[in-house]
Design a protein around this motif. Structure first.
Motif, PDB file in Angstrom:
ATOM      1  N   ALA A 145       0.856  -1.204   0.000  1.00 28.78           N
ATOM      2  CA  ALA A 145       0.000   0.000   0.000  1.00 28.78           C
ATOM      3  C   ALA A 145       0.881   1.239   0.000  1.00 28.78           C
ATOM      4  N   PRO A 146       1.619   1.477  -1.076  1.00 28.99           N
ATOM      5  CA  PRO A 146       2.536   2.617  -1.091  1.00 28.99           C
ATOM      6  C   PRO A 146       1.795   3.938  -1.284  1.00 28.99           C
ATOM      7  N   HIS A 147       2.440   4.986  -0.873  1.00 36.27           N
ATOM      8  CA  HIS A 147       1.947   6.313  -1.216  1.00 36.27           C
ATOM      9  C   HIS A 147       3.118   7.125  -1.735  1.00 36.27           C
ATOM     10  N   CYS A 148       2.792   8.071  -2.579  1.00 38.56           N
ATOM     11  CA  CYS A 148       3.869   8.836  -3.193  1.00 38.56           C
ATOM     12  C   CYS A 148       3.869  10.254  -2.666  1.00 38.56           C
ATOM     13  N   LEU A 149       5.042  10.805  -2.581  1.00 41.23           N
ATOM     14  CA  LEU A 149       5.263  12.171  -2.135  1.00 41.23           C
ATOM     15  C   LEU A 149       5.870  12.949  -3.286  1.00 41.23           C
ATOM     16  N   VAL A 150       5.293  14.115  -3.567  1.00 44.59           N
ATOM     17  CA  VAL A 150       5.767  14.951  -4.669  1.00 44.59           C
ATOM     18  C   VAL A 150       6.356  16.220  -4.074  1.00 44.59           C
ATOM     19  N   HIS A 151       7.622  16.472  -4.410  1.00 45.29           N
ATOM     20  CA  HIS A 151       8.311  17.681  -3.950  1.00 45.29           C
ATOM     21  C   HIS A 151       8.609  18.571  -5.151  1.00 45.29           C
ATOM     22  N   ASP A 152       8.746  19.862  -4.874  1.00 45.32           N
ATOM     23  CA  ASP A 152       9.111  20.773  -5.952  1.00 45.32           C
ATOM     24  C   ASP A 152      10.625  20.811  -6.115  1.00 45.32           C
ATOM     25  N   GLY A 153      11.089  21.712  -6.977  1.00 42.02           N
ATOM     26  CA  GLY A 153      12.513  21.770  -7.266  1.00 42.02           C
ATOM     27  C   GLY A 153      13.370  22.131  -6.072  1.00 42.02           C
ATOM     28  N   ASP A 154      12.779  22.775  -5.056  1.00 38.15           N
ATOM     29  CA  ASP A 154      13.509  23.109  -3.836  1.00 38.15           C
ATOM     30  C   ASP A 154      13.300  22.074  -2.745  1.00 38.15           C
ATOM     31  N   ARG A 155      12.764  20.897  -3.157  1.00 35.79           N
ATOM     32  CA  ARG A 155      12.545  19.775  -2.248  1.00 35.79           C
ATOM     33  C   ARG A 155      11.509  20.077  -1.173  1.00 35.79           C
ATOM     34  N   ARG A 156      10.606  20.999  -1.455  1.00 32.45           N
ATOM     35  CA  ARG A 156       9.484  21.252  -0.537  1.00 32.45           C
ATOM     36  C   ARG A 156       8.336  20.324  -0.899  1.00 32.45           C
ATOM     37  N   LEU A 157       7.744  19.709   0.098  1.00 33.38           N
ATOM     38  CA  LEU A 157       6.652  18.776  -0.139  1.00 33.38           C
ATOM     39  C   LEU A 157       5.431  19.528  -0.664  1.00 33.38           C
ATOM     40  N   VAL A 158       4.897  19.087  -1.793  1.00 36.02           N
ATOM     41  CA  VAL A 158       3.742  19.733  -2.418  1.00 36.02           C
ATOM     42  C   VAL A 158       2.480  18.908  -2.206  1.00 36.02           C
ATOM     43  N   ALA A 159       2.569  17.595  -2.403  1.00 39.85           N
ATOM     44  CA  ALA A 159       1.358  16.779  -2.311  1.00 39.85           C
ATOM     45  C   ALA A 159       1.726  15.351  -1.951  1.00 39.85           C
ATOM     46  N   SER A 160       0.759  14.660  -1.355  1.00 39.71           N
ATOM     47  CA  SER A 160       0.888  13.223  -1.124  1.00 39.71           C
ATOM     48  C   SER A 160      -0.313  12.530  -1.761  1.00 39.71           C
ATOM     49  N   ILE A 161      -0.092  11.341  -2.312  1.00 40.41           N
ATOM     50  CA  ILE A 161      -1.139  10.580  -2.988  1.00 40.41           C
ATOM     51  C   ILE A 161      -1.094   9.153  -2.453  1.00 40.41           C
ATOM     52  N   VAL A 162      -2.224   8.674  -1.995  1.00 38.65           N
ATOM     53  CA  VAL A 162      -2.339   7.320  -1.468  1.00 38.65           C
ATOM     54  C   VAL A 162      -3.368   6.580  -2.299  1.00 38.65           C
ATOM     55  N   ARG A 163      -3.038   5.372  -2.732  1.00 38.37           N
ATOM     56  CA  ARG A 163      -3.967   4.572  -3.523  1.00 38.37           C
ATOM     57  C   ARG A 163      -4.655   3.561  -2.623  1.00 38.37           C
ATOM     58  N   SER A 164      -5.978   3.374  -2.830  1.00 42.10           N
ATOM     59  CA  SER A 164      -6.736   2.404  -2.060  1.00 42.10           C
ATOM     60  C   SER A 164      -7.824   1.835  -2.949  1.00 42.10           C
ATOM     61  N   THR A 165      -8.732   1.065  -2.368  1.00 43.70           N
ATOM     62  CA  THR A 165      -9.849   0.504  -3.133  1.00 43.70           C
ATOM     63  C   THR A 165     -11.037   1.436  -3.054  1.00 43.70           C
ATOM     64  N   PRO A 166     -11.900   1.431  -4.078  1.00 47.47           N
ATOM     65  CA  PRO A 166     -13.044   2.353  -4.071  1.00 47.47           C
ATOM     66  C   PRO A 166     -14.053   2.003  -2.977  1.00 47.47           C
ATOM     67  N   HIS A 167     -14.749   3.014  -2.506  1.00 49.00           N
ATOM     68  CA  HIS A 167     -15.892   2.826  -1.626  1.00 49.00           C
ATOM     69  C   HIS A 167     -17.147   2.752  -2.491  1.00 49.00           C
ATOM     70  N   LEU A 168     -18.088   1.913  -2.116  1.00 45.50           N
ATOM     71  CA  LEU A 168     -19.392   1.843  -2.781  1.00 45.50           C
ATOM     72  C   LEU A 168     -19.235   1.831  -4.298  1.00 45.50           C
ATOM     73  N   PRO A 169     -18.548   0.859  -4.877  1.00 49.62           N
ATOM     74  CA  PRO A 169     -18.267   0.899  -6.317  1.00 49.62           C
ATOM     75  C   PRO A 169     -19.506   0.833  -7.183  1.00 49.62           C
ATOM     76  N   GLU A 170     -20.622   0.298  -6.663  1.00 48.60           N
ATOM     77  CA  GLU A 170     -21.802   0.113  -7.499  1.00 48.60           C
ATOM     78  C   GLU A 170     -22.807   1.253  -7.387  1.00 48.60           C
ATOM     79  N   GLY A 171     -22.677   2.092  -6.424  1.00 53.24           N
ATOM     80  CA  GLY A 171     -23.703   3.120  -6.240  1.00 53.24           C
ATOM     81  C   GLY A 171     -23.114   4.466  -5.884  1.00 53.24           C
ATOM     82  N   GLU A 172     -24.000   5.415  -5.647  1.00 48.46           N
ATOM     83  CA  GLU A 172     -23.570   6.748  -5.262  1.00 48.46           C
ATOM     84  C   GLU A 172     -23.052   6.734  -3.827  1.00 48.46           C
ATOM     85  N   PRO A 173     -22.051   7.542  -3.522  1.00 43.85           N
ATOM     86  CA  PRO A 173     -21.553   7.584  -2.150  1.00 43.85           C
ATOM     87  C   PRO A 173     -22.576   8.232  -1.220  1.00 43.85           C
TER      88      PRO A 173
END
Length: 760
Positions: A145-173
């Motif tokens: 269950a990895p997550h990725c960290l995106v830094h800018d050119g000055d190595r400042r953290l900009v965003a984190s992204i975590v992948r998981s499984t969808p909730h309620l795949p068949e219907g509206e949340p």
């Protein structure tokens, strides 16, 4: 220049070296940087010149090579969004959505199975770089269950992204909680525009906000750097629906479409969906005028608030046309203007993705000082077009942020406690901007004055929920009293007690409606002048005069006395009767008065609805009361979740005294309706009586832990005049068994509403 070889063969200023020095001046086979065999004879002057030329050529070639590398990198950043792994299949016209998609593409490309259906949690950790920058991406966490960290050119953290499984795949949340009474955000500028074509979207991106939305959005006269930042390339084709106050949360509903001319089967598409939905939300914050109080306004993703992206159908997301239904979930001004939303993405008639918790924030240009200063005007304009020193952002800070950031600019000393005098928040706040604040240098501050203004919506909640016609007395009182609190804060009313918790309470007041006016969809000017200032142990007493006007004509005048009190002093309040129980008139009767009617008025919409449904159990007595003209008694529980506690005030929830006064107005109205006083008037309409002075006194407060609020009103005059009826009454309010409010001259005019209703 076609390659490195061509560069090596160029002389100074790009002229071929051989053309400058003849065929003998040939570049060595290894290039300019290669070694050559030593000369067997001393160099001639010509050879020395050629050597010097080679050195110059070598330096020039190095500069050209560096320039080419920079140009190539800039082209990559500008044209391909600076992904960590370049994606040549991305359509060029979709490559510059303002940096957000570039960051998400870079992160998504590193996640395993990035193009498969799934869910992603995106959290912006820092501000997006203003200029193109190199992005650095790495994976963290367990391999499963990895997550990725995106830094800018000055190595400042900009965003984190975590992948998981969808909730309620068949219907509206499942939708988030919808409050029983949704907040009604008041835009900073009004516009009738409810849809935007592609040219209109392009005009917005180019900065022509007033040309698209109207003159209320005009910012002419500002320095170029104080105008909104230009938007990046447009992703949307059109926005077909803009419905302020719409959607399930009552904050807004937008429907938009976008088209992608070419699709890539290997690159994840969801970053483009996020970018397009974010663009819809960016348009909406401009539509609501949230940019008008910030210099150099720019819209960026909100930080530290997770956004969930669910991809339900990977194949369908690569369709050429997408639809976006954006349900706005929140709007606000502090600490910076913001909007949040959920979004459903459709393609070919199917829901292919869901976005939950999209957030944008309006920020000022880097380095700009947005806090007020008495000698500096903000970029916000008044209703008349002049720039103001204190705008809606500052006013919001006095309610929900740190008031010292606003008040200190005018000389008020900062305080070390959280509970300080503040303005109400949300729908209860009825002051928008301060046009002028003149603080007297005298120790008693006498003569200090303030001019504020408040934009009344075309259909404000307090008119819509008021059973009587027009603006209720509750709202007029708040329009008059709130700027008084602002004036006290600006000149540091409580600075002497900087280490103590302090609250502000209205103690007394009077108000006279001198002109019959309907100020809906108008701007009310609020003029406040300090009349007296008394400093006591643990308390400050401030009396101020007020005038309310529209279009330069005054329609309401009066005065109010505020007490700025420590908790100890506030705890000594003993009500209006020295702490003794004063029984109401109805209890003093030895038996139930003849003709008394006991009523349950919870569903009587003629009196008030929603937040202004203030009557429940009521007793009316025709011919009763101290004056024999009629009597009414009302009783209702205090509920901890009553709406007013959450709005008045932060850190200091208390039921506004004006609500107790409004309850008595409704009680008088109920007495007139249920005792036959207005039976001769078809569809009777109640309005505030012109020329009648209302007077009130408060000597106690109603908090969440109290049990009941009760009130009585004694009719003292019922005057019939042709097509109208004038009713005057006096009343009191009890908190549990303590009488804490007294109100004199509750005056209502009653007319037939049949003709008015037919004329609408």
């Amino acid at each position: 220049m076609t390659g490195s070889g061509a560069t090596d063969e160029l002389g100074f200023d790009g002229v071929p070296f051989a053309d400058l020095y003849g065929e003998s001046a040939v570049v060595p086979p290894g290039g300019i940087g290669s070694s050559t065999a030593p000369l067997s004879h001393p160099p001639t002057p010509a050879e020395l010149a050629r050597r010097m030329a080679r050195q110059v050529q070598r330096a020039h070639a190095s500069v050209l090579e560096a320039h080419r590398a920079i140009s190539t990198r800039q082209a990559l950043l500008a044209g391909a969004g600076a992904p960590a792994v370049p994606s040549p299949c991305a359509p060029q016209e979709w490559a510059r959505p303002g940096g957000a998609a570039a960051v998400l593409r870079a992160g998504a490309a590193r996640l395993p199975d990035a193009a498969a259906p799934g869910a992603y949690e995106v959290t912006w950790r820092g501000q997006l770089p203003v200029e193109p920058t190199e992005l650095h991406v790495h994976l963290a966490g367990p391999a499963a269950a990895p997550h990725c960290l995106v830094h800018d050119g000055d190595r400042r953290l900009v965003a984190s992204i975590v992948r998981s499984t969808p909730h309620l795949p068949e219907g509206e949340p499942t939708r988030r909680h919808i409050p029983g009474i949704p907040a009604e955000f008041r835009p900073l500028a009004r516009t009738a525009v409810r849809r935007l074509s592609m040219p209109a979207l392009d005009a917005l991106a180019a900065g022509d906000v007033a040309g698209v939305f109207g003159d209320a959005f005009d910012q002419s006269g500002l320095e170029r750097e104080d105008l909104p930042e230009r938007w990046p390339a447009r992703l949307l084709q059109e926005i077909s629906v803009i419905e302020p106050g719409g959607g399930p949360y009552g904050q807004g509903l937008l429907v938009a479409s976008a088209r992608m001319e070419a699709a890539c089967d290997t690159e994840p598409v969801w970053p483009w969906l996020v970018a397009a939905a974010t663009e819809v939300l960016r348009v909406y914050v401009f539509h609501q005028g949230l940019h008008l109080c910030l210099p150099g306004a720019r819209v960026v993703p909100s930080t530290d608030s997770p956004m969930r992206v669910e991809v339900l159908d990977r194949a369908a997301t690569h369709a050429s046309a997408w639809g976006f239904t954006v349900e706005v979930t929140g709007l606000g001004l502090a600490p910076r203007p913001y909007a949040t939303a959920d979004c459903r993405v459709t393609a070919a008639g199917r829901t292919v993705a869901r976005l939950r918790g999209i957030g944008v924030t309006v920020r000022e240009r880097p380095g700009a000082d947005v806090m007020p200063h008495p000698e500096r005007l903000s970029c916000r304009k008044s209703a008349a077009g002049g720039r103001v020193p204190v705008n809606e952002l500052h006013i919001a800070h006095t309610a929900e942020g740190d008031p010292a950031e606003v008040f200190a600019a005018f000389g008020a000393r900062p305080t070390a406690t959280a509970t300080r005098p503040r303005l109400p928040r949300g729908d209860l706040r009825m002051v928008d901007r301060c046009l002028r604040a003149e603080i007297s240098p005298a120790p008693d501050r006498l003569g200090s004055s303030l001019t504020a203004e408040y934009d009344i919506p075309a259909d404000p909640w307090y008119c819509r929920e008021n059973g009587a016609a027009g603006v209720p007395m509750f709202a007029l009182m708040e329009m008059a009293l709130q700027p008084m609190g602002l004036l006290g804060g600006l000149f540091g009313m409580t600075s002497k007690y900087s280490e103590q918790d302090f609250v502000c309470r209205n103690l007394d007041g009077r108000a006279t409606l001198i002109r019959d006016v309907d100020p809906r969809a108008m701007t009310v000017s609020q003029e406040i002048v300090l009349g007296s200032f008394v400093l006591l142990p643990g308390a400050v007493i401030q009396r101020s005069d007020f005038e309310l006007s529209t279009g330069g004509e005054v329609f309401c005048v009066g005065e109010g006395t505020h007490g700025y009190l420590t908790a100890d002093v506030l705890g000594t309040q003993q009500g209006l009767d020295g702490g003794e129980y004063a029984a109401p008139w109805l209890e003093r009767r030895p038996e139930s008065p003849a003709g008394a009617l006991r009523l349950d008025l919870r569903d009587d919409t003629r009196l008030g609805t929603g937040r202004l449904a203030l009557l429940e159990d009521v007793v009316v007595v025709p011919g009763g009361g101290d004056h024999g003209a009629g009597y009414v008694w009302c009783d209702k529980p205090v509920r901890a979740d009553d709406w007013f506690f959450g709005q008045h005030f932060p850190h200091d929830p208390v039921l506004p005294g004006s609500v107790g006064v409004q309850m008595l107005f409704q009680a008088v109205q109920a007495c007139a309706l249920h005792t036959g006083l207005v039976d001769h008037l078809p569809s009777p309409q109640f309005t505030l009586a012109v020329g009648e002075e209302l007077r009130w006194s408060y000597r106690g407060q109603i908090l969440r832990h109290h049990r009941r609020v009760r009130g009585e009103a004694h009719l003292r005059e019922v005057r019939r005049e042709h097509d109208r009826l004038l009713v005057r009454a006096d009343g009191s309010v009890w908190r549990d068994d303590l009488r804490i409010y007294h109100v004199d001259n509750i005056a209502l005019t009653v007319r037939s509403g049949a003709g008015r209703e037919a004329a609408r």
